[in-house]
Design an enzyme around this catalytic site. Sequence first.
Site, short mmCIF file in Angstrom:
data_model
loop_
_atom_site.label_atom_id
_atom_site.label_comp_id
_atom_site.label_asym_id
_atom_site.label_seq_id
_atom_site.Cartn_x
_atom_site.Cartn_y
_atom_site.Cartn_z
N VAL A 100 0.83 -1.20 0.00
CA VAL A 100 0.00 0.00 0.00
C VAL A 100 0.87 1.25 0.00
CG1 VAL A 100 -1.75 1.29 1.30
CG2 VAL A 100 -1.90 -1.20 1.15
N ASP A 101 1.93 1.25 0.79
CA ASP A 101 2.81 2.42 0.88
C ASP A 101 3.51 2.68 -0.45
OD1 ASP A 101 3.83 4.54 2.29
OD2 ASP A 101 5.31 3.38 3.41
#
Length: 675
Positions: free
Chosen positions: A396-397
């Site tokens: 996600v990052d």
Amino acid sequence: MASNLDVKEQGQLVSQVEHAVQRSIDYAMGSVRPDGHWYGELKSNVTITAEYIFLRQALGLDLEADGPAYCRHILSQQNPDGSWGLAPEHPGDVSTTTEAYLALKILSTGVDTPSMQRARTFILNAGGIARVRVFTRIFLATFGLFPWTAVPQLPVELILLPYFCPINIYKFASWARGTIAPLLIICNHQPVYALPNGLSADNDYLDTLWLDPTNKNVPYGPSLCDLLFEWDIAGLAFSILDKVLYQLNGLRSIPLLRPYARRECMKWILDRQEKTGDWAGIFPPMHGSVYAFVLEGYALDDAPVRLGIEALENFTWEDETGKRVQPCVSPVWDTALMSIGLSDVMSPDRPIVDRALTWVRSRQLLHPRGDWCVYRPHLAPGGFSFEYHNSCYPDVDDTAAVILAQVKHDASAVDSPSVLAAATWILGMQNPDGGWAAFDVENDKLFLNKIPFSDMDSLCDTSCADITGRILEAFGLMILHAAPASEKATTSATHLLPALRAACTRAIDYLASTQEPTGAWFGRWGCNYIYGTSHALCGLTYFADQSPQVRKMVPPALAWIKANQNLDGGWGESLLSYRSANQGQRASSSPSQSAWGLMGLLAHLPPTDIAIERGVIWLVAAQQPEKGIGSSWPQEVYTGTGFPDHFYLGYDYYRHYFPMMALGRYVRGVRGMVL
């Protein structure tokens, strides 16, 4: 606070910054890979290299050719007191030191050498081998150096529990899940491999590291009485279950069930192997899976094993200090962040960023494959992974960083299929608390950390402020550049605006609920409060004008950053801050942490603020020529975090692209541009 520089001095500082920026651009352009991406070394402690040596010893693979290079690296990381720590300048750790000692001894380092004598003294003073963590126990048990009866039970039948059970393989974080699956096979077989002194289930190869080598069956967790006294109900329940499983021989004797569970476990592992041999893109699952396949009867030249070993070898890094194994590789992360840095400094060479982003976009995961699909089966794919080869575990990052890189470079990219798919996927991965985790959604069953083999508190992937802040920054930038609906086609980001705004509102609520009384935010994936606070502030800047809640959060966060600025103008925070918020928080200024401090301030304050100017002056002064290809910033300390207080990371390029971002944003601020 207003600048203490006069107009002439401010002009001189800007000129110095612009020169430093140009030198940093030169370095970035000189270090790019031939196909347009960046990939710097990802450092960790010596256990990763030691465990690779254990694997090669266990499987009878050659260690002579690279043995001296491995030894040079391991010895170069030893502390003066004989120990090895979790990171440079970090106190010694008995598990890390024990693994380093065993690896060196396997590689024929004499036990009477000063380095080995100091290591032995440290281990004994720390309580001996009996004090090592559970994972180290397992590695020692595979050589007969620790009894398997002193290792927690891990029944393979865990793999059979369905996804809707309160405890099942998918309730563990992605990194734990990929590691546990092969461990189930390893613990089923309880292998004992040969060491240079031979093969024995009670090998005396490390007996000199025991306080009492006649009693190796030492407990691996608190007693039931202690757990009851502490009213640790989850810990007590799991410990009782572990003892019951021990009495039942780990369920090995149940007819038909164990063979079926082993087959299903191996199928689960094989389904997640990449064509290149990688598993999850990180060392522990790759390392353990090779063991698992060999134990299940695969030959060394069978494809899963051969490719797995090749993938591990691709993680090695060698230079004049020796050869070591990286815990992971970070090309997508490095390329996205370097592209952001080049965009922030307004690099005149736009084609280099165009090429880098083309390389990144080619790695977008657009097929519904991966464990994230288990709890989000209807979510469209669109994420990016951290590594070269990892199709099952998009990050996600990383995905938020890729959005930032694309939109910062070209605002029209906000309407591109790549950005829209990435943003849609991130929206679907938001947790109920409003935050985001790294790989999973609703992976917050913290009671799992009470399982006896979990002595690193790392079995869950919960929401965190740093990732949530980066996503707020990415979504805020998208909202800023999204055109009115009347001017765009139906594929425009405009159609995502309601969802983006709603997600950001929930994310702001999450940050409000997790802000420390000091005004800071905890940094899960970078050290530590300076990382979390900076990323939160960079995300909140897009919402300060319209949100009283944000305007309330920002001042104490800015005050915290200013209060923790070093006298030299930079920022530094020790990894020991993960042990106690009040212990060792201040440290010598480092380039990456100074950049984080600056970016947090620049997101909300004018560039003429005294704290900003002092930080900029420090960064400019700290820059040094680098290998004849421009200039960068030297940094020895690790500022990346794997598992707080247990495993740390040293990203080589953190010392470069974060300072480049900070200086670029300073110049933009001075020139009156949007930060």
